[in-house]
Design a protein around this motif. Structure first.
Motif, PDB file in Angstrom:
ATOM      1  N   ALA A   1      44.061  41.508  35.937  1.00 17.51           N
ATOM      2  CA  ALA A   1      43.330  40.379  35.370  1.00 17.51           C
ATOM      3  C   ALA A   1      41.938  40.804  34.923  1.00 17.51           C
ATOM      4  O   ALA A   1      41.443  40.378  33.865  1.00 17.51           O
ATOM      5  CB  ALA A   1      43.240  39.243  36.383  1.00 17.51           C
ATOM      6  N   THR A   2      41.290  41.661  35.701  1.00 21.51           N
ATOM      7  CA  THR A   2      39.948  42.132  35.354  1.00 21.51           C
ATOM      8  C   THR A   2      39.984  42.983  34.089  1.00 21.51           C
ATOM      9  O   THR A   2      39.075  42.901  33.251  1.00 21.51           O
ATOM     10  CB  THR A   2      39.346  42.922  36.526  1.00 21.51           C
ATOM     11  N   ALA A   3      41.027  43.770  33.933  1.00 17.42           N
ATOM     12  CA  ALA A   3      41.161  44.582  32.722  1.00 17.42           C
ATOM     13  C   ALA A   3      41.309  43.692  31.484  1.00 17.42           C
ATOM     14  O   ALA A   3      40.695  43.948  30.437  1.00 17.42           O
ATOM     15  CB  ALA A   3      42.359  45.522  32.855  1.00 17.42           C
ATOM     16  N   CYS A   4      42.103  42.639  31.592  1.00 15.92           N
ATOM     17  CA  CYS A   4      42.246  41.704  30.467  1.00 15.92           C
ATOM     18  C   CYS A   4      40.923  41.008  30.175  1.00 15.92           C
ATOM     19  O   CYS A   4      40.526  40.859  29.008  1.00 15.92           O
ATOM     20  CB  CYS A   4      43.318  40.669  30.775  1.00 15.92           C
ATOM     21  N   ALA A   5      40.246  40.564  31.236  1.00 10.45           N
ATOM     22  CA  ALA A   5      38.978  39.862  31.051  1.00 10.45           C
ATOM     23  C   ALA A   5      37.945  40.766  30.391  1.00 10.45           C
ATOM     24  O   ALA A   5      37.131  40.315  29.565  1.00 10.45           O
ATOM     25  CB  ALA A   5      38.456  39.354  32.392  1.00 10.45           C
ATOM     26  N   ALA A   6      37.966  42.053  30.719  1.00  4.62           N
ATOM     27  CA  ALA A   6      37.020  42.993  30.111  1.00  4.62           C
ATOM     28  C   ALA A   6      37.267  43.114  28.608  1.00  4.62           C
ATOM     29  O   ALA A   6      36.313  43.235  27.825  1.00  4.62           O
ATOM     30  CB  ALA A   6      37.127  44.355  30.785  1.00  4.62           C
TER      31      ALA A   6
ATOM     32  N   GLY B   1      34.586  41.862  25.589  1.00  2.41           N
ATOM     33  CA  GLY B   1      34.116  42.788  24.571  1.00  2.41           C
ATOM     34  C   GLY B   1      34.194  42.256  23.155  1.00  2.41           C
ATOM     35  O   GLY B   1      33.646  42.864  22.221  1.00  2.41           O
ATOM     36  N   TYR B   2      34.856  41.115  22.965  1.00  2.00           N
ATOM     37  CA  TYR B   2      34.963  40.514  21.632  1.00  2.00           C
ATOM     38  C   TYR B   2      33.780  39.589  21.363  1.00  2.00           C
ATOM     39  O   TYR B   2      33.101  39.146  22.296  1.00  2.00           O
ATOM     40  CB  TYR B   2      36.261  39.709  21.528  1.00  2.00           C
TER      41      TYR B   2
ATOM     42  N   VAL C   1      27.650  36.851  31.266  1.00  2.00           N
ATOM     43  CA  VAL C   1      29.056  36.701  31.651  1.00  2.00           C
ATOM     44  C   VAL C   1      29.817  36.115  30.477  1.00  2.00           C
ATOM     45  O   VAL C   1      29.525  35.015  30.017  1.00  2.00           O
ATOM     46  CB  VAL C   1      29.202  35.800  32.896  1.00  2.00           C
ATOM     47  N   ARG C   2      30.823  36.851  29.997  1.00  2.00           N
ATOM     48  CA  ARG C   2      31.565  36.417  28.812  1.00  2.00           C
ATOM     49  C   ARG C   2      33.039  36.161  29.099  1.00  2.00           C
ATOM     50  O   ARG C   2      33.749  35.646  28.241  1.00  2.00           O
ATOM     51  CB  ARG C   2      31.394  37.463  27.708  1.00  2.00           C
TER      52      ARG C   2
ATOM     53  N   VAL D   1      32.117  40.674  32.843  1.00  2.00           N
ATOM     54  CA  VAL D   1      33.153  39.957  33.593  1.00  2.00           C
ATOM     55  C   VAL D   1      32.611  39.510  34.946  1.00  2.00           C
ATOM     56  O   VAL D   1      31.994  40.304  35.663  1.00  2.00           O
ATOM     57  CB  VAL D   1      34.395  40.842  33.800  1.00  2.00           C
ATOM     58  N   ALA D   2      32.843  38.263  35.289  1.00  2.00           N
ATOM     59  CA  ALA D   2      32.540  37.754  36.626  1.00  2.00           C
ATOM     60  C   ALA D   2      33.850  37.471  37.349  1.00  2.00           C
ATOM     61  O   ALA D   2      34.796  36.926  36.757  1.00  2.00           O
ATOM     62  CB  ALA D   2      31.702  36.484  36.548  1.00  2.00           C
ATOM     63  N   VAL D   3      33.916  37.852  38.615  1.00  2.00           N
ATOM     64  CA  VAL D   3      35.071  37.541  39.462  1.00  2.00           C
ATOM     65  C   VAL D   3      34.666  36.431  40.419  1.00  2.00           C
ATOM     66  O   VAL D   3      33.725  36.590  41.205  1.00  2.00           O
ATOM     67  CB  VAL D   3      35.543  38.776  40.245  1.00  2.00           C
TER      68      VAL D   3
END
Length: 258
Positions: free
Chosen positions: A192-197, A201-202, A49-50, A14-16
């Motif tokens: 938002a970071t938790a969702c992006a993680a 992972g997919y 970065v995914r 994840v990139a912020v």
């Protein structure tokens, strides 16, 4: 100094991306516009970065649109308008990695170029949304087209036409679908970071293909709306001097629409 900060976590994928002009309420000047385009381009090629989170620095705003001090020369034609914000979003730069927006404080006007190109929006209880264009004698064109992909027509119309007289609360934005999750104050970035993680992972091909398919589903209407925008702006915008007077004389009072 950079006005766009990028922090990448190689472990989570994840990139912020942070809009970092808090003293200007994260308004986009020409330098930031260029930085955003470069940032999305660089992230296209960074396979580590995914998924991406987009947020704003400071306590007062996610983004307040174009910086009013930015000078953008315009051609003398009602059919051509140069808009520096058209290239600031991830999709405009052919980035199909999922982007989750984390909104704290104000998001208005040109902020919708960014929110309109995010996959979904998470906001905390401080978030407010409004479109000031008509108050300042300006046509809300690109912003309205993008928001009609995210909100019911009547809600977009009311926000665009009411200008600075009203702001949509975070709760109301959640109820009408602009915001997908409403969290307590200060929790938007974490959520938002938790969702992006999870997305990171997919399998990346499946995720990016889904992002592209979702964007394609609304592409025809958006393309047609954008095609109308330049001459509507050229014909409908007040002269710069009048815009400046309207901005200076605007009321600071507004109704928060819950």
């Amino acid at each position: 100094m950079s006005s766009v900060l990028v922090r990448a976590d190689r472990d989570s994928g994840v990139a912020v991306v942070t809009l970092d002009r808090p003293g200007r309420l994260n308004a986009v000047d020409l330098a930031m516009a260029d930085e955003l385009a470069s940032t999305w381009h660089e992230l296209r090629f960074d396979d580590a970065v995914r998924a991406i989170v987009l947020t704003g620095a400071g306590e007062r705003a996610f983004c307040t649109g174009v910086d009013r001090d930015a000078v953008v020369p315009q051609p003398n034609s009602p059919y051509a308008q140069d808009d520096p914000l058209l290239g600031i979003g991830p999709k405009a730069n052919d980035l199909w990695k999922p982007v989750v927006a984390a909104v704290h404080g104000m998001a208005c006007g040109g902020a919708f170029y960014l929110l309109g190109e995010a996959e979904f929006v998470i906001a905390d209880s401080t978030a407010t949304f409004f479109d000031p264009h008509t108050t300042y004698g300006m046509v809300s064109a690109y912003e309205s087209v993008l928001m009609t992909q995210r909100m019911p027509y009547g809600e977009v119309a009311r926000m665009a036409l009411m200008g600075t007289a009203e702001r949509i609360s975070a709760r109301r934005a959640y109820e009408i679908g602009l915001v997908s999750e409403l969290v307590p104050e200060g929790e938007a970035l974490r959520a938002a970071t938790a969702c992006a993680a999870v997305l990171a992972g997919y399998p990346t091909e499946a995720v990016q293909g889904t992002v592209r398919a979702l964007w394609a589903a609304s592409e025809a209407g958006r393309t047609q709306g954008f095609a109308q925008a330049p001459h509507l702006i050229a014909l409908g915008n007040a002269a710069g001097e009048r815009q400046a007077r309207l901005f200076a004389g605007r009321s600071r009072e507004y109704r928060l629409r819950e």
